[in-house]
Design an enzyme around this catalytic site. Structure first.
Site, short mmCIF file in Angstrom:
data_model
loop_
_atom_site.label_atom_id
_atom_site.label_comp_id
_atom_site.label_asym_id
_atom_site.label_seq_id
_atom_site.Cartn_x
_atom_site.Cartn_y
_atom_site.Cartn_z
N GLU A 124 -0.87 13.43 -3.98
CA GLU A 124 -0.20 12.13 -3.87
C GLU A 124 1.22 12.32 -3.36
O GLU A 124 1.86 13.33 -3.63
CB GLU A 124 -0.18 11.49 -5.27
CG GLU A 124 0.58 10.19 -5.40
CD GLU A 124 1.98 10.37 -5.99
OE1 GLU A 124 2.67 9.35 -6.17
OE2 GLU A 124 2.41 11.51 -6.26
N ARG A 171 3.45 -0.63 -6.31
CA ARG A 171 3.84 0.76 -6.04
C ARG A 171 2.90 1.32 -4.98
O ARG A 171 1.71 1.48 -5.23
CB ARG A 171 3.76 1.59 -7.33
CG ARG A 171 4.51 2.91 -7.27
CD ARG A 171 4.56 3.56 -8.65
NE ARG A 171 5.38 4.76 -8.68
CZ ARG A 171 6.68 4.79 -8.91
NH1 ARG A 171 7.34 3.65 -9.11
NH2 ARG A 171 7.35 5.93 -8.95
N ARG A 173 1.64 4.29 -2.62
CA ARG A 173 1.63 5.75 -2.50
C ARG A 173 0.45 6.15 -1.62
O ARG A 173 -0.57 5.47 -1.59
CB ARG A 173 1.50 6.43 -3.87
CG ARG A 173 2.72 6.25 -4.78
CD ARG A 173 3.93 6.99 -4.26
NE ARG A 173 5.11 6.92 -5.10
CZ ARG A 173 6.08 6.04 -4.98
NH1 ARG A 173 5.99 5.09 -4.06
NH2 ARG A 173 7.14 6.07 -5.76
#
Length: 410
Positions: A124, A171, A173
């Site tokens: 990630e 968020r 990612r």
């Protein structure tokens, strides 16, 4: 099928471990967390308090010998975002060595030096990885794909915004999965139509469905050696060739822009708020209110730099206080502390305006309440951990899908 064994690198306070262990299909057999810039290893202290000290390493990963790391099925980690350029080739080395201290090359070294490297990778990073650096858009990701290709892995990736799948925080990612040539998934990917893999058959598509539209599809090859890629990839182009989804196998890239396909329940900011037991120092005093209002507001003003240069500065207003009926904005590492800030969250409650508590920040990343609470760990440090953490629910969904695909093929 038995549980898959896991190596967890750059473990932080254990977000990857929480997500994978919640599936009850993975077992972490070795972990590493090292913060180079601090004397006290706060994140490692929290990790050990929650998961125990056995098989946990609190050493600089670049100095850990591959022989000291046990064999495992899968290597996971959210590695730091850095400059991934290739510095040099070293004679008599097994390939190329990147800049010292850049932690991607620690992953590369472990994979290249282990006699039995992990069959699967689950990594990630921030989504700007697909576009960095600004002088060679996409170069850093191209280097990673090519270096994994040379180590025998195919890769699929997707930029996932947790809130677009009902989770409480916006968020974004990039998550990428690596499949070694020895695995059934690699063989299945070799035979699959790449569009079908990205839309339906791939692990990420099964974890996080996308709708039928694929935009900006393109295919290209990455054939140069790593040094040439580092020096020349996409030089002076304004746009990265990598879209938010794609696969890479045997030097060939397929990439496309996908859109989330989700219409389930959504968790919003008000759902994570503590109803009681909020300490008084989280509330904003009347004296500080004008500072908060100024920082959150729109600006058009002249400013003077330290060297005396005068320039025009402008920025738009932020929603203040934060909307309770939407997923929260992205938590940042500077979320803690009393000082007024443009980027900290502020919520309206019946007792007044206040900042978010450590427990609320944990909930926004889907951690258990008080996961980071430990003697000697300040509230500001707990907020810092959550600014660095990932959304546990994303890891859990990808972990479940990966296990299901592996077990269906073995």
């Amino acid at each position: 099928m038995k549980k898959l064994s896991v190596l967890e690198l750059f473990a932080g306070v254990g977000g990857f471990r929480l997500g994978l262990e919640q599936t009850q299909k993975y077992e972490v057999v070795w972990s590493n967390q090292w913060e180079p810039s601090t004397k006290t290893q706060h994140a490692s202290m929290v990790y050990e308090a929650r998961f125990g000290t056995e098989n946990h390493s609190n050493k600089d990963i670049s100095e850990v010998a591959a022989a000291d790391i046990p064999d495992a099925d899968i290597l996971v980690g959210g590695f730091p975002c850095q400059d991934y350029s290739v510095a040099t080739t070293l004679q008599n080395s097994k390939g190329l060595i990147g800049k010292k201290g850049v932690l991607w090359w620690s992953i590369h070294r472990i994979l290249s030096e282990k006699k039995n490297p992990p069959k699967y990778l689950f990594l990630e990073n921030v989504d700007r990885l697909l576009k960095s650096p600004s002088s060679q858009r996409g170069r850093d990701f191209a280097i990673m794909l090519k270096s994994l290709d040379e180590l025998g892995y195919a890769v699929e990736w997707r930029v996932i915004n947790a809130s677009e799948y009902g989770m409480p925080q916006r968020r974004r990612r990039v998550f990428f999965l690596g499949y070694h040539t020895s695995t059934p998934i690699y063989k299945k990917l070799m035979k699959a139509a790449t569009t079908d893999w990205v839309q339906n058959k791939g692990v990420l598509a099964q974890a996080f469905p996308v709708n039928e539209n694929l935009e900006k599809q393109q295919c290209f090859s990455i054939e140069e050696d790593l040094v040439s890629l580092s020096n020349n990839f996409n030089k002076d182009e304004k746009i990265s060739p990598f879209e938010n989804s794609g696969v890479f196998i045997k030097g060939k890239v397929f990439t496309a822009k996908t859109f989330p396909g989700f219409d389930g329940k959504r968790t919003v900011l008000k759902d994570v708020l503590q109803k009681q037991d909020v300490p008084a120092d989280f509330y904003i005093s009347e004296a500080d209110f004008p500072k908060w209002e100024y920082l959150k507001g729109s600006k058009k003003e002249q400013r003077t730099a330290k060297n005396g240069y005068t320039y025009n500065y402008s920025e738009g207003a932020m929603i203040f206080p934060d909307a309770l009926d939407n997923a929260s904005r992205t938590i940042i590492t500077g979320e803690g502390g009393k000082s007024p800030s443009r980027f900290k969250h502020v919520v309206q409650t019946k007792n007044g305006l206040r900042r978010l508590t450590p427990v609320e920040l944990e909930r926004l990343n889907m951690f258990p309440d008080n996961h980071t609470q430990l003697e000697g760990i300040s509230n500001a440090k707990r907020a810092f951990f959550m600014g660095n953490a990932l959304v546990v629910g994303v890891v859990e969904k990808i972990g479940s899908a990966l296990y299901n695909v592996i077990s269906s093929l073995e």
